[in-house]
Design a protein around this motif. Sequence first.
Motif, PDB file in Angstrom:
ATOM      1  N   TRP A  62       0.807  -1.219   0.000  1.00 20.72           N
ATOM      2  CA  TRP A  62       0.000   0.000   0.000  1.00 20.72           C
ATOM      3  C   TRP A  62       0.843   1.274   0.000  1.00 20.72           C
ATOM      4  CZ3 TRP A  62      -3.928  -2.054  -1.827  1.00 20.72           C
ATOM      5  CH2 TRP A  62      -4.531  -3.177  -1.302  1.00 20.72           C
ATOM      6  N   LEU A  63       2.125   1.181  -0.259  1.00 22.42           N
ATOM      7  CA  LEU A  63       2.940   2.384  -0.429  1.00 22.42           C
ATOM      8  C   LEU A  63       2.498   3.105  -1.703  1.00 22.42           C
ATOM      9  CD1 LEU A  63       6.409   0.845   0.433  1.00 22.42           C
ATOM     10  CD2 LEU A  63       5.184   2.533   1.830  1.00 22.42           C
ATOM     11  N   HIS A  64       2.400   4.428  -1.635  1.00 25.35           N
ATOM     12  CA  HIS A  64       1.881   5.160  -2.781  1.00 25.35           C
ATOM     13  C   HIS A  64       2.303   6.618  -2.720  1.00 25.35           C
ATOM     14  CE1 HIS A  64      -0.974   5.883   0.496  1.00 25.35           C
ATOM     15  NE2 HIS A  64      -1.188   7.049  -0.085  1.00 25.35           N
ATOM     16  N   LEU A  65       2.192   7.269  -3.868  1.00 27.66           N
ATOM     17  CA  LEU A  65       2.366   8.708  -3.955  1.00 27.66           C
ATOM     18  C   LEU A  65       1.084   9.269  -4.554  1.00 27.66           C
ATOM     19  CD1 LEU A  65       5.535  10.583  -5.196  1.00 27.66           C
ATOM     20  CD2 LEU A  65       3.244  11.424  -5.715  1.00 27.66           C
ATOM     21  N   THR A  66       0.337  10.018  -3.761  1.00 26.69           N
ATOM     22  CA  THR A  66      -0.937  10.587  -4.185  1.00 26.69           C
ATOM     23  C   THR A  66      -0.688  11.644  -5.255  1.00 26.69           C
ATOM     24  OG1 THR A  66      -1.860  10.227  -1.987  1.00 26.69           O
ATOM     25  CG2 THR A  66      -3.008  11.787  -3.411  1.00 26.69           C
ATOM     26  N   MET A  67      -1.398  11.517  -6.382  1.00 28.31           N
ATOM     27  CA  MET A  67      -1.192  12.451  -7.484  1.00 28.31           C
ATOM     28  C   MET A  67      -2.378  13.405  -7.669  1.00 28.31           C
ATOM     29  SD  MET A  67       1.774  11.892  -8.867  1.00 28.31           S
ATOM     30  CE  MET A  67       1.605  12.684 -10.443  1.00 28.31           C
ATOM     31  N   GLN A  68      -3.531  12.853  -8.039  1.00 27.17           N
ATOM     32  CA  GLN A  68      -4.656  13.703  -8.409  1.00 27.17           C
ATOM     33  C   GLN A  68      -5.952  12.938  -8.246  1.00 27.17           C
ATOM     34  OE1 GLN A  68      -5.062  17.001  -9.457  1.00 27.17           O
ATOM     35  NE2 GLN A  68      -7.239  16.485  -9.398  1.00 27.17           N
ATOM     36  N   GLY A  69      -6.842  13.457  -7.409  1.00 23.08           N
ATOM     37  CA  GLY A  69      -8.128  12.831  -7.218  1.00 23.08           C
ATOM     38  C   GLY A  69      -9.114  13.177  -8.321  1.00 23.08           C
ATOM     39  N   LEU A  70     -10.079  12.263  -8.526  1.00 17.16           N
ATOM     40  CA  LEU A  70     -11.180  12.511  -9.455  1.00 17.16           C
ATOM     41  C   LEU A  70     -12.476  12.755  -8.689  1.00 17.16           C
ATOM     42  CD1 LEU A  70     -10.919  10.036 -12.478  1.00 17.16           C
ATOM     43  CD2 LEU A  70     -10.631  12.515 -12.450  1.00 17.16           C
ATOM     44  N   ALA A 135     -10.017  18.591 -19.922  1.00 16.68           N
ATOM     45  CA  ALA A 135     -10.543  18.398 -21.274  1.00 16.68           C
ATOM     46  C   ALA A 135     -11.931  17.772 -21.260  1.00 16.68           C
ATOM     47  CB  ALA A 135      -9.580  17.522 -22.079  1.00 16.68           C
ATOM     48  N   VAL A 136     -12.319  17.201 -20.111  1.00 18.23           N
ATOM     49  CA  VAL A 136     -13.613  16.522 -19.988  1.00 18.23           C
ATOM     50  C   VAL A 136     -14.567  17.296 -19.083  1.00 18.23           C
ATOM     51  CG1 VAL A 136     -14.746  14.359 -19.300  1.00 18.23           C
ATOM     52  CG2 VAL A 136     -12.484  14.302 -20.393  1.00 18.23           C
ATOM     53  N   TRP A 137     -14.041  17.820 -17.985  1.00 21.59           N
ATOM     54  CA  TRP A 137     -14.869  18.537 -17.012  1.00 21.59           C
ATOM     55  C   TRP A 137     -14.531  20.029 -17.018  1.00 21.59           C
ATOM     56  CZ3 TRP A 137     -13.949  14.785 -12.291  1.00 21.59           C
ATOM     57  CH2 TRP A 137     -14.753  13.637 -12.455  1.00 21.59           C
ATOM     58  N   PRO A 138     -15.503  20.897 -16.757  1.00 24.59           N
ATOM     59  CA  PRO A 138     -15.210  22.328 -16.720  1.00 24.59           C
ATOM     60  C   PRO A 138     -14.373  22.746 -15.515  1.00 24.59           C
ATOM     61  CG  PRO A 138     -17.500  21.910 -16.112  1.00 24.59           C
ATOM     62  CD  PRO A 138     -16.948  20.611 -16.602  1.00 24.59           C
ATOM     63  N   THR A 139     -14.435  21.953 -14.454  1.00 27.10           N
ATOM     64  CA  THR A 139     -13.665  22.256 -13.243  1.00 27.10           C
ATOM     65  C   THR A 139     -12.856  21.031 -12.856  1.00 27.10           C
ATOM     66  OG1 THR A 139     -15.381  23.781 -12.461  1.00 27.10           O
ATOM     67  CG2 THR A 139     -13.791  22.973 -10.833  1.00 27.10           C
ATOM     68  N   VAL A 140     -11.570  21.218 -12.586  1.00 25.77           N
ATOM     69  CA  VAL A 140     -10.689  20.125 -12.180  1.00 25.77           C
ATOM     70  C   VAL A 140     -10.698  20.036 -10.658  1.00 25.77           C
ATOM     71  CG1 VAL A 140      -8.339  19.216 -12.249  1.00 25.77           C
ATOM     72  CG2 VAL A 140      -9.252  20.474 -14.210  1.00 25.77           C
ATOM     73  N   PRO A 141     -10.975  18.860 -10.084  1.00 24.72           N
ATOM     74  CA  PRO A 141     -10.977  18.738  -8.619  1.00 24.72           C
ATOM     75  C   PRO A 141      -9.598  19.032  -8.026  1.00 24.72           C
ATOM     76  CG  PRO A 141     -11.945  16.793  -9.674  1.00 24.72           C
ATOM     77  CD  PRO A 141     -11.294  17.601 -10.759  1.00 24.72           C
ATOM     78  N   GLU A 142      -9.609  19.486  -6.791  1.00 20.39           N
ATOM     79  CA  GLU A 142      -8.398  19.762  -6.010  1.00 20.39           C
ATOM     80  C   GLU A 142      -7.663  20.979  -6.584  1.00 20.39           C
ATOM     81  OE1 GLU A 142      -6.205  16.075  -5.864  1.00 20.39           O
ATOM     82  OE2 GLU A 142      -7.825  15.032  -4.816  1.00 20.39           O
ATOM     83  N   VAL A 143      -6.905  21.631  -5.746  1.00 22.10           N
ATOM     84  CA  VAL A 143      -6.216  22.846  -6.172  1.00 22.10           C
ATOM     85  C   VAL A 143      -4.945  22.489  -6.919  1.00 22.10           C
ATOM     86  CG1 VAL A 143      -7.177  24.222  -4.302  1.00 22.10           C
ATOM     87  CG2 VAL A 143      -5.003  23.026  -3.952  1.00 22.10           C
ATOM     88  N   ALA A 144      -4.567  23.340  -7.847  1.00 23.52           N
ATOM     89  CA  ALA A 144      -3.361  23.090  -8.636  1.00 23.52           C
ATOM     90  C   ALA A 144      -2.099  23.357  -7.834  1.00 23.52           C
ATOM     91  CB  ALA A 144      -3.382  23.947  -9.898  1.00 23.52           C
ATOM     92  N   ASP A 145      -2.137  24.384  -6.994  1.00 22.45           N
ATOM     93  CA  ASP A 145      -0.938  24.812  -6.265  1.00 22.45           C
ATOM     94  C   ASP A 145      -0.770  24.033  -4.971  1.00 22.45           C
ATOM     95  OD1 ASP A 145      -0.543  26.712  -8.235  1.00 22.45           O
ATOM     96  OD2 ASP A 145      -1.621  28.280  -7.133  1.00 22.45           O
ATOM     97  N   GLY A 146       0.456  24.031  -4.479  1.00 17.54           N
ATOM     98  CA  GLY A 146       0.737  23.444  -3.172  1.00 17.54           C
ATOM     99  C   GLY A 146       0.978  21.954  -3.181  1.00 17.54           C
ATOM    100  N   PHE A 147       1.050  21.341  -4.357  1.00 13.67           N
ATOM    101  CA  PHE A 147       1.293  19.903  -4.443  1.00 13.67           C
ATOM    102  C   PHE A 147       2.713  19.594  -3.995  1.00 13.67           C
ATOM    103  CE2 PHE A 147       2.801  16.338  -7.223  1.00 13.67           C
ATOM    104  CZ  PHE A 147       2.094  15.328  -6.599  1.00 13.67           C
ATOM    105  N   ALA A 148       2.856  18.687  -3.029  1.00 17.40           N
ATOM    106  CA  ALA A 148       4.167  18.268  -2.516  1.00 17.40           C
ATOM    107  C   ALA A 148       4.246  16.755  -2.639  1.00 17.40           C
ATOM    108  CB  ALA A 148       4.346  18.700  -1.069  1.00 17.40           C
ATOM    109  N   PRO A 149       4.935  16.225  -3.656  1.00 20.73           N
ATOM    110  CA  PRO A 149       4.976  14.766  -3.838  1.00 20.73           C
ATOM    111  C   PRO A 149       5.648  14.077  -2.660  1.00 20.73           C
ATOM    112  CG  PRO A 149       6.486  15.860  -5.361  1.00 20.73           C
ATOM    113  CD  PRO A 149       5.689  16.937  -4.698  1.00 20.73           C
ATOM    114  N   HIS A 150       4.947  13.105  -2.083  1.00 17.56           N
ATOM    115  CA  HIS A 150       5.477  12.418  -0.907  1.00 17.56           C
ATOM    116  C   HIS A 150       4.959  10.988  -0.859  1.00 17.56           C
ATOM    117  CE1 HIS A 150       1.575  14.049   0.461  1.00 17.56           C
ATOM    118  NE2 HIS A 150       1.505  12.932   1.182  1.00 17.56           N
ATOM    119  N   VAL A 151       5.669  10.170  -0.098  1.00 15.49           N
ATOM    120  CA  VAL A 151       5.315   8.770   0.114  1.00 15.49           C
ATOM    121  C   VAL A 151       5.323   8.521   1.613  1.00 15.49           C
ATOM    122  CG1 VAL A 151       5.925   6.364  -0.338  1.00 15.49           C
ATOM    123  CG2 VAL A 151       6.389   8.117  -2.085  1.00 15.49           C
TER     124      VAL A 151
END
Length: 207
Positions: A62-70, A135-151
């Motif tokens: 279950w180790l993972h790096l969270t990228m982008q929720g839908l 390209a599919v939805w008018p609004t993308v979930p979650e904010v674009a800024d502040g992403f810090a890739p971590h595990v």
Amino acid sequence: MSTAQNMTMADHWWWRPGWRQGRSFYTFHLTFQHATQVHRIAAAYRRALAAVPGLDLVPDQWLHLTMQGLGFTDEVSDTDLNAIIAAARERLRAVPAFDLTLTRPEITPEAIRWEAQPATPTIAVRDALRQAIGAVWPTVPEVADGFAPHVSIAYSNAAGPAGPIADALDQVHEPPAVTPIDRVDLIVLNRDTRMYQWTTHTSIPLR
């Protein structure tokens, strides 16, 4: 005394908005089921943290790096999901595979986690995913800024001092782990048992 020694831990498993028992979520993650170097370094830190109370240690599976929720699976239509997958495949063809490095984990109030390096190629993958969703939805979930890739190697399940965690981490002298990243997984995520667990819906290769 270090900042970590002064820190107070908090329970990571409070129910965030929309979550409830039995509900699942579509999200893009990097996963590490076959990443032997990541498993090596994770094992070293799990051994060090095993005796520290108040932690849920993350097994290799279950180790993972969270990228982008839908969104929650009961709110995303199959039509939209398939369109987003197709758009993601198209955009990720232009994103090169890369190596990710994990060194020493850091303590945050709810988790012990590696800040994955370098951040730039991981951010490029996330940007491509957000373009695909847009390209599919008018609004993308979650904010674009502040992403810090971590595990994360462990999640806090109770309030308490961070000092024992810092002391345990100081006992580990493990070489960094370097692992190739050549795909992104769209997963169906569940958190019912104080662990992020999932089934893989679709794996999308990088260039």
